[in-house]
Design a protein around this motif. Structure first.
Motif, PDB file in Angstrom:
ATOM      1  N   VAL A 286       0.864  -1.184   0.000  1.00  0.00           N
ATOM      2  CA  VAL A 286       0.000   0.000   0.000  1.00  0.00           C
ATOM      3  C   VAL A 286       0.893   1.224   0.000  1.00  0.00           C
ATOM      4  O   VAL A 286       1.805   1.329   0.821  1.00  0.00           O
ATOM      5  CB  VAL A 286      -0.927   0.031   1.233  1.00  0.00           C
ATOM      6  N   THR A 287       0.660   2.128  -0.941  1.00  0.00           N
ATOM      7  CA  THR A 287       1.416   3.372  -1.037  1.00  0.00           C
ATOM      8  C   THR A 287       0.455   4.540  -0.887  1.00  0.00           C
ATOM      9  O   THR A 287      -0.545   4.609  -1.598  1.00  0.00           O
ATOM     10  CB  THR A 287       2.130   3.483  -2.402  1.00  0.00           C
ATOM     11  N   ILE A 288       0.759   5.417   0.043  1.00  0.00           N
ATOM     12  CA  ILE A 288      -0.035   6.626   0.237  1.00  0.00           C
ATOM     13  C   ILE A 288       0.865   7.810  -0.111  1.00  0.00           C
ATOM     14  O   ILE A 288       1.915   8.002   0.508  1.00  0.00           O
ATOM     15  CB  ILE A 288      -0.509   6.767   1.702  1.00  0.00           C
ATOM     16  N   THR A 289       0.492   8.557  -1.139  1.00  0.00           N
ATOM     17  CA  THR A 289       1.244   9.751  -1.513  1.00  0.00           C
ATOM     18  C   THR A 289       0.400  10.975  -1.196  1.00  0.00           C
ATOM     19  O   THR A 289      -0.822  10.941  -1.293  1.00  0.00           O
ATOM     20  CB  THR A 289       1.628   9.738  -3.004  1.00  0.00           C
ATOM     21  N   MET A 290       1.080  12.042  -0.820  1.00  0.00           N
ATOM     22  CA  MET A 290       0.401  13.269  -0.411  1.00  0.00           C
ATOM     23  C   MET A 290       1.039  14.457  -1.109  1.00  0.00           C
ATOM     24  O   MET A 290       2.254  14.502  -1.262  1.00  0.00           O
ATOM     25  CB  MET A 290       0.535  13.455   1.097  1.00  0.00           C
ATOM     26  N   ALA A 291       0.231  15.399  -1.516  1.00  0.00           N
ATOM     27  CA  ALA A 291       0.725  16.645  -2.115  1.00  0.00           C
ATOM     28  C   ALA A 291      -0.290  17.735  -1.797  1.00  0.00           C
ATOM     29  O   ALA A 291      -1.473  17.580  -2.088  1.00  0.00           O
ATOM     30  CB  ALA A 291       0.908  16.497  -3.619  1.00  0.00           C
ATOM     31  N   ASN A 292       0.181  18.828  -1.192  1.00  0.00           N
ATOM     32  CA  ASN A 292      -0.750  19.904  -0.853  1.00  0.00           C
ATOM     33  C   ASN A 292      -0.652  21.055  -1.844  1.00  0.00           C
ATOM     34  O   ASN A 292       0.142  21.022  -2.787  1.00  0.00           O
ATOM     35  CB  ASN A 292      -0.567  20.367   0.596  1.00  0.00           C
ATOM     36  N   GLU A 293      -1.454  22.079  -1.626  1.00  0.00           N
ATOM     37  CA  GLU A 293      -1.535  23.205  -2.551  1.00  0.00           C
ATOM     38  C   GLU A 293      -0.269  24.062  -2.565  1.00  0.00           C
ATOM     39  O   GLU A 293      -0.089  24.887  -3.445  1.00  0.00           O
ATOM     40  CB  GLU A 293      -2.763  24.066  -2.228  1.00  0.00           C
ATOM     41  N   TYR A 294       0.635  23.849  -1.615  1.00  0.00           N
ATOM     42  CA  TYR A 294       1.880  24.605  -1.564  1.00  0.00           C
ATOM     43  C   TYR A 294       3.032  23.865  -2.249  1.00  0.00           C
ATOM     44  O   TYR A 294       4.149  24.346  -2.251  1.00  0.00           O
ATOM     45  CB  TYR A 294       2.252  24.920  -0.113  1.00  0.00           C
ATOM     46  N   GLY A 295       2.746  22.690  -2.781  1.00  0.00           N
ATOM     47  CA  GLY A 295       3.759  21.930  -3.505  1.00  0.00           C
ATOM     48  C   GLY A 295       4.548  20.948  -2.648  1.00  0.00           C
ATOM     49  O   GLY A 295       5.407  20.248  -3.158  1.00  0.00           O
ATOM     50  N   GLN A 296       4.281  20.886  -1.353  1.00  0.00           N
ATOM     51  CA  GLN A 296       4.977  19.912  -0.513  1.00  0.00           C
ATOM     52  C   GLN A 296       4.422  18.512  -0.781  1.00  0.00           C
ATOM     53  O   GLN A 296       3.232  18.358  -1.066  1.00  0.00           O
ATOM     54  CB  GLN A 296       4.807  20.234   0.983  1.00  0.00           C
ATOM     55  N   GLN A 297       5.322  17.538  -0.689  1.00  0.00           N
ATOM     56  CA  GLN A 297       4.936  16.152  -0.916  1.00  0.00           C
ATOM     57  C   GLN A 297       5.452  15.282   0.215  1.00  0.00           C
ATOM     58  O   GLN A 297       6.463  15.598   0.842  1.00  0.00           O
ATOM     59  CB  GLN A 297       5.510  15.634  -2.232  1.00  0.00           C
ATOM     60  N   ALA A 298       4.765  14.183   0.458  1.00  0.00           N
ATOM     61  CA  ALA A 298       5.184  13.188   1.436  1.00  0.00           C
ATOM     62  C   ALA A 298       4.604  11.846   1.021  1.00  0.00           C
ATOM     63  O   ALA A 298       3.692  11.785   0.187  1.00  0.00           O
ATOM     64  CB  ALA A 298       4.724  13.567   2.834  1.00  0.00           C
ATOM     65  N   ALA A 299       5.143  10.781   1.596  1.00  0.00           N
ATOM     66  CA  ALA A 299       4.662   9.448   1.243  1.00  0.00           C
ATOM     67  C   ALA A 299       4.883   8.488   2.402  1.00  0.00           C
ATOM     68  O   ALA A 299       5.742   8.710   3.259  1.00  0.00           O
ATOM     69  CB  ALA A 299       5.385   8.937  -0.004  1.00  0.00           C
ATOM     70  N   ILE A 300       4.108   7.430   2.389  1.00  0.00           N
ATOM     71  CA  ILE A 300       4.240   6.331   3.336  1.00  0.00           C
ATOM     72  C   ILE A 300       3.971   5.049   2.548  1.00  0.00           C
ATOM     73  O   ILE A 300       3.162   5.045   1.610  1.00  0.00           O
ATOM     74  CB  ILE A 300       3.251   6.485   4.516  1.00  0.00           C
ATOM     75  N   ARG A 301       4.661   3.973   2.912  1.00  0.00           N
ATOM     76  CA  ARG A 301       4.450   2.708   2.199  1.00  0.00           C
ATOM     77  C   ARG A 301       4.441   1.557   3.187  1.00  0.00           C
ATOM     78  O   ARG A 301       5.292   1.492   4.074  1.00  0.00           O
ATOM     79  CB  ARG A 301       5.542   2.489   1.166  1.00  0.00           C
ATOM     80  N   ILE A 302       3.463   0.674   3.022  1.00  0.00           N
ATOM     81  CA  ILE A 302       3.343  -0.514   3.865  1.00  0.00           C
ATOM     82  C   ILE A 302       3.560  -1.726   2.964  1.00  0.00           C
ATOM     83  O   ILE A 302       2.881  -1.876   1.940  1.00  0.00           O
ATOM     84  CB  ILE A 302       1.969  -0.570   4.558  1.00  0.00           C
ATOM     85  N   TYR A 303       4.513  -2.568   3.327  1.00  0.00           N
ATOM     86  CA  TYR A 303       4.926  -3.701   2.486  1.00  0.00           C
ATOM     87  C   TYR A 303       4.345  -5.023   2.970  1.00  0.00           C
ATOM     88  O   TYR A 303       4.216  -5.258   4.167  1.00  0.00           O
ATOM     89  CB  TYR A 303       6.458  -3.826   2.511  1.00  0.00           C
ATOM     90  N   GLY A 304       4.037  -5.890   2.022  1.00  0.00           N
ATOM     91  CA  GLY A 304       3.623  -7.257   2.335  1.00  0.00           C
ATOM     92  C   GLY A 304       2.328  -7.334   3.124  1.00  0.00           C
ATOM     93  O   GLY A 304       2.216  -8.109   4.071  1.00  0.00           O
ATOM     94  N   VAL A 305       1.335  -6.562   2.730  1.00  0.00           N
ATOM     95  CA  VAL A 305       0.049  -6.545   3.425  1.00  0.00           C
ATOM     96  C   VAL A 305      -0.711  -7.828   3.109  1.00  0.00           C
ATOM     97  O   VAL A 305      -0.866  -8.193   1.952  1.00  0.00           O
ATOM     98  CB  VAL A 305      -0.779  -5.312   2.998  1.00  0.00           C
ATOM     99  N   THR A 306      -1.168  -8.504   4.145  1.00  0.00           N
ATOM    100  CA  THR A 306      -1.998  -9.687   3.977  1.00  0.00           C
ATOM    101  C   THR A 306      -3.252  -9.521   4.838  1.00  0.00           C
ATOM    102  O   THR A 306      -3.166  -9.160   6.006  1.00  0.00           O
ATOM    103  CB  THR A 306      -1.232 -10.991   4.317  1.00  0.00           C
ATOM    104  N   ILE A 307      -4.388  -9.735   4.239  1.00  0.00           N
ATOM    105  CA  ILE A 307      -5.669  -9.511   4.900  1.00  0.00           C
ATOM    106  C   ILE A 307      -5.974 -10.677   5.844  1.00  0.00           C
ATOM    107  O   ILE A 307      -5.865 -11.835   5.462  1.00  0.00           O
ATOM    108  CB  ILE A 307      -6.808  -9.364   3.857  1.00  0.00           C
ATOM    109  N   THR A 308      -6.350 -10.351   7.073  1.00  0.00           N
ATOM    110  CA  THR A 308      -6.702 -11.387   8.046  1.00  0.00           C
ATOM    111  C   THR A 308      -8.211 -11.569   8.165  1.00  0.00           C
ATOM    112  O   THR A 308      -8.683 -12.678   8.386  1.00  0.00           O
ATOM    113  CB  THR A 308      -6.130 -11.065   9.437  1.00  0.00           C
TER     114      THR A 308
END
Length: 174
Positions: free
Chosen positions: A112-134
């Motif tokens: 799962v990759t979550i990318t973020m970008a706001n109106e001021y041009g700043q960016q950030a991201a978070i990534r979760i690896y190997g997700v398995t649904i329980t």
């Protein structure tokens, strides 16, 4: 004396600044690769880390000498807005075309990759690896205006929130 800056810059992101994507494994010509799907349906994601720690004690001492660390567990939940089809079928189009009907707990591990970008041009991201649904569930009610698909998961690793774009070299891809 150290020179302490009196001003700082802080950036934040709202839910409107966030784009969620799932990287689902697909088989092409005998080679396993990941297909990236943008999921506007993902309305909530959470994660938590748990790591048990136990005190190490010595005879004659009241306080612990240190702590022993146990294994880390990464878990959380995904909540999708449901439209006209089961969310897993969209993520596993290739398998559905072959006639398979998977449920969420049968999905191969994905990222799962979550990318973020706001109106001021700043960016950030978070990534979760190997997700398995329980486990999963669905909520629908005459009191609600929409239907939700809820899933809980376990994961192998996480790249915590960091400035920069995940796909432009701002973060490592594993």
């Amino acid at each position: 004396m150290a020179n302490i800056p009196l001003t700082a810059s802080y950036n934040s992101f709202s839910g409107a600044d966030i784009v969620a994507g799932l990287d689902v494994p697909v088989l092409r010509g005998g080679t396993l690769s990941f297909e990236h799907y943008v999921f506007g349906e993902l309305q909530t994601i959470s994660y938590s880390l748990y790591r048990p720690k136990r005190p190490v004690r010595a005879m004659g001492f009241v306080n612990p000498k240190g702590f022993a660390y146990g294994p880390r567990t990464l878990a959380g939940s995904l909540i999708f807005t449901t439209f006209d089809r089961y969310i897993v079928y969209r993520a596993l189009e290739q398998y559905n075309a072959a006639g398979y009907r998977y449920l969420a707990d049968e999905m191969p591990p994905f990222h799962v990759t979550i990318t973020m970008a706001n109106e001021y041009g700043q960016q950030a991201a978070i990534r979760i690896y190997g997700v398995t649904i329980t486990d999963e569930g669905q909520t629908m009610s005459i009191q609600d205006i929409y239907t939700e698909q809820t899933m809980r998961y376990l994961a192998r690793d996480i790249e915590p929130l960091h400035p920069g774009n995940m796909f432009s070299g701002g973060g490592a891809v594993r």
